[in-house]
Write a protein that holds these residues in place. Structure first.
Motif, short mmCIF file in Angstrom:
data_model
loop_
_atom_site.label_atom_id
_atom_site.label_comp_id
_atom_site.label_asym_id
_atom_site.label_seq_id
_atom_site.Cartn_x
_atom_site.Cartn_y
_atom_site.Cartn_z
N PRO A 149 0.80 -1.24 0.00
CA PRO A 149 0.00 0.00 0.00
C PRO A 149 0.83 1.29 0.00
O PRO A 149 0.46 2.25 -0.66
CB PRO A 149 -0.83 -0.11 1.27
CG PRO A 149 -0.95 -1.58 1.51
CD PRO A 149 0.38 -2.17 1.05
N GLN A 150 1.96 1.28 0.69
CA GLN A 150 2.79 2.49 0.75
C GLN A 150 3.47 2.80 -0.56
O GLN A 150 4.03 3.89 -0.74
CB GLN A 150 3.80 2.41 1.90
CG GLN A 150 4.82 1.30 1.77
CD GLN A 150 4.38 -0.03 2.36
OE1 GLN A 150 3.20 -0.28 2.58
NE2 GLN A 150 5.35 -0.91 2.61
N ALA A 151 3.41 1.90 -1.54
CA ALA A 151 4.03 2.13 -2.84
C ALA A 151 3.09 2.83 -3.83
O ALA A 151 3.52 3.23 -4.90
CB ALA A 151 4.50 0.80 -3.45
N VAL A 152 1.82 2.97 -3.46
CA VAL A 152 0.82 3.56 -4.36
C VAL A 152 0.34 4.89 -3.79
O VAL A 152 -0.10 4.96 -2.64
CB VAL A 152 -0.38 2.60 -4.56
CG1 VAL A 152 -1.42 3.21 -5.48
CG2 VAL A 152 0.10 1.25 -5.10
N HIS A 153 0.45 5.94 -4.61
CA HIS A 153 0.06 7.28 -4.16
C HIS A 153 -0.76 7.98 -5.23
O HIS A 153 -0.46 7.88 -6.43
CB HIS A 153 1.30 8.13 -3.87
CG HIS A 153 2.16 7.57 -2.80
ND1 HIS A 153 1.88 7.70 -1.47
CD2 HIS A 153 3.29 6.82 -2.88
CE1 HIS A 153 2.80 7.07 -0.77
NE2 HIS A 153 3.67 6.52 -1.60
N VAL A 154 -1.78 8.71 -4.80
CA VAL A 154 -2.52 9.60 -5.68
C VAL A 154 -1.72 10.89 -5.73
O VAL A 154 -1.45 11.50 -4.69
CB VAL A 154 -3.95 9.86 -5.16
CG1 VAL A 154 -4.67 10.87 -6.04
CG2 VAL A 154 -4.74 8.55 -5.11
N THR A 155 -1.30 11.29 -6.92
CA THR A 155 -0.45 12.47 -7.06
C THR A 155 -1.18 13.67 -7.66
O THR A 155 -0.63 14.76 -7.69
CB THR A 155 0.79 12.14 -7.93
OG1 THR A 155 0.35 11.63 -9.18
CG2 THR A 155 1.68 11.12 -7.22
N LYS A 156 -2.38 13.44 -8.14
CA LYS A 156 -3.16 14.53 -8.74
C LYS A 156 -4.64 14.15 -8.64
O LYS A 156 -5.01 13.00 -8.87
CB LYS A 156 -2.76 14.69 -10.20
CG LYS A 156 -3.54 15.74 -10.96
CD LYS A 156 -3.09 15.77 -12.44
CE LYS A 156 -4.23 16.24 -13.29
NZ LYS A 156 -4.01 15.95 -14.71
N GLY A 157 -5.46 15.11 -8.30
CA GLY A 157 -6.91 14.91 -8.31
C GLY A 157 -7.46 14.07 -7.18
O GLY A 157 -8.54 13.50 -7.31
N GLY A 158 -6.74 14.00 -6.07
CA GLY A 158 -7.18 13.18 -4.95
C GLY A 158 -8.59 13.49 -4.46
O GLY A 158 -9.30 12.60 -3.99
N GLU A 159 -9.00 14.74 -4.61
CA GLU A 159 -10.36 15.11 -4.18
C GLU A 159 -11.44 14.48 -5.05
O GLU A 159 -12.63 14.53 -4.71
CB GLU A 159 -10.52 16.64 -4.15
CG GLU A 159 -10.49 17.32 -5.51
CD GLU A 159 -9.09 17.63 -6.06
OE1 GLU A 159 -9.01 18.43 -7.01
OE2 GLU A 159 -8.09 17.08 -5.56
N HIS A 160 -11.04 13.89 -6.16
CA HIS A 160 -12.00 13.24 -7.06
C HIS A 160 -11.99 11.72 -6.95
O HIS A 160 -12.64 11.04 -7.74
CB HIS A 160 -11.72 13.66 -8.51
CG HIS A 160 -11.97 15.10 -8.74
ND1 HIS A 160 -13.23 15.65 -8.80
CD2 HIS A 160 -11.09 16.13 -8.88
CE1 HIS A 160 -13.14 16.95 -8.98
NE2 HIS A 160 -11.85 17.27 -9.04
#
Length: 144
Positions: free
Chosen positions: A51-62
């Protein structure tokens, strides 16, 4: 300095961007009815990550989620409905759909939930009836 490879994926409209860093812990195909229904296809190609390898980098509010069972929280873009990833808290992994990571050298190693298959695939990979034993399944395999 972090020299691990990163793979970028986007939802269908591009509003949400995710990055997976390093290498997946497993890659394969899921044939369960739930994955087939969610993906609108006869089989789902998965890549499992810590899980720590996956990140939302843009548009997290969506990013929205849908939880049908204790084993899966499916994440999608609230603008286009594009699928992003599925959190699997029971197994401690995050499934980023293989199609979302075009630069990843997808190398599937197994099939899971093959007893539910509607599309038989003859590729020489192990076909688990349900799941490998280490993931809580029977560990039983089925013939191609």
């Amino acid at each position: 300095m972090n020299d691990q490879k990163s793979y970028t994926g986007r939802c269908f409209c591009g509003t949400v961007e995710i990055v997976a860093t390093g290498e997946p812990v497993a890659m394969g195909y899921c044939h369960c009815a739930s994955c087939r229904h969610w993906s609108a296809g006869p089989v789902n190609a998965f890549t499992l990550w810590q899980p720590q390898a996956v990140h939302v980098t843009k548009g997290g509010e969506h990013v929205e989620g849908y939880q049908r069972s204790d084993t899966s929280v499916r994440k999608f873009c609230d603008r286009c409905g594009g699928h992003l990833y599925t959190e699997h808290p029971t197994w401690g992994v995050t499934d980023v759909y293989a199609a979302l990571l075009p630069d990843l050298d997808y190398a599937p190693a197994l099939h899971v939930n093959y007893q539910e298959s509607v599309l038989r695939i003859r590729d020489g990979l192990p076909k688990y009836k349900d799941m490998p034993a280490e993931m809580g399944g029977s560990g039983d395999t089925l013939p191609e």
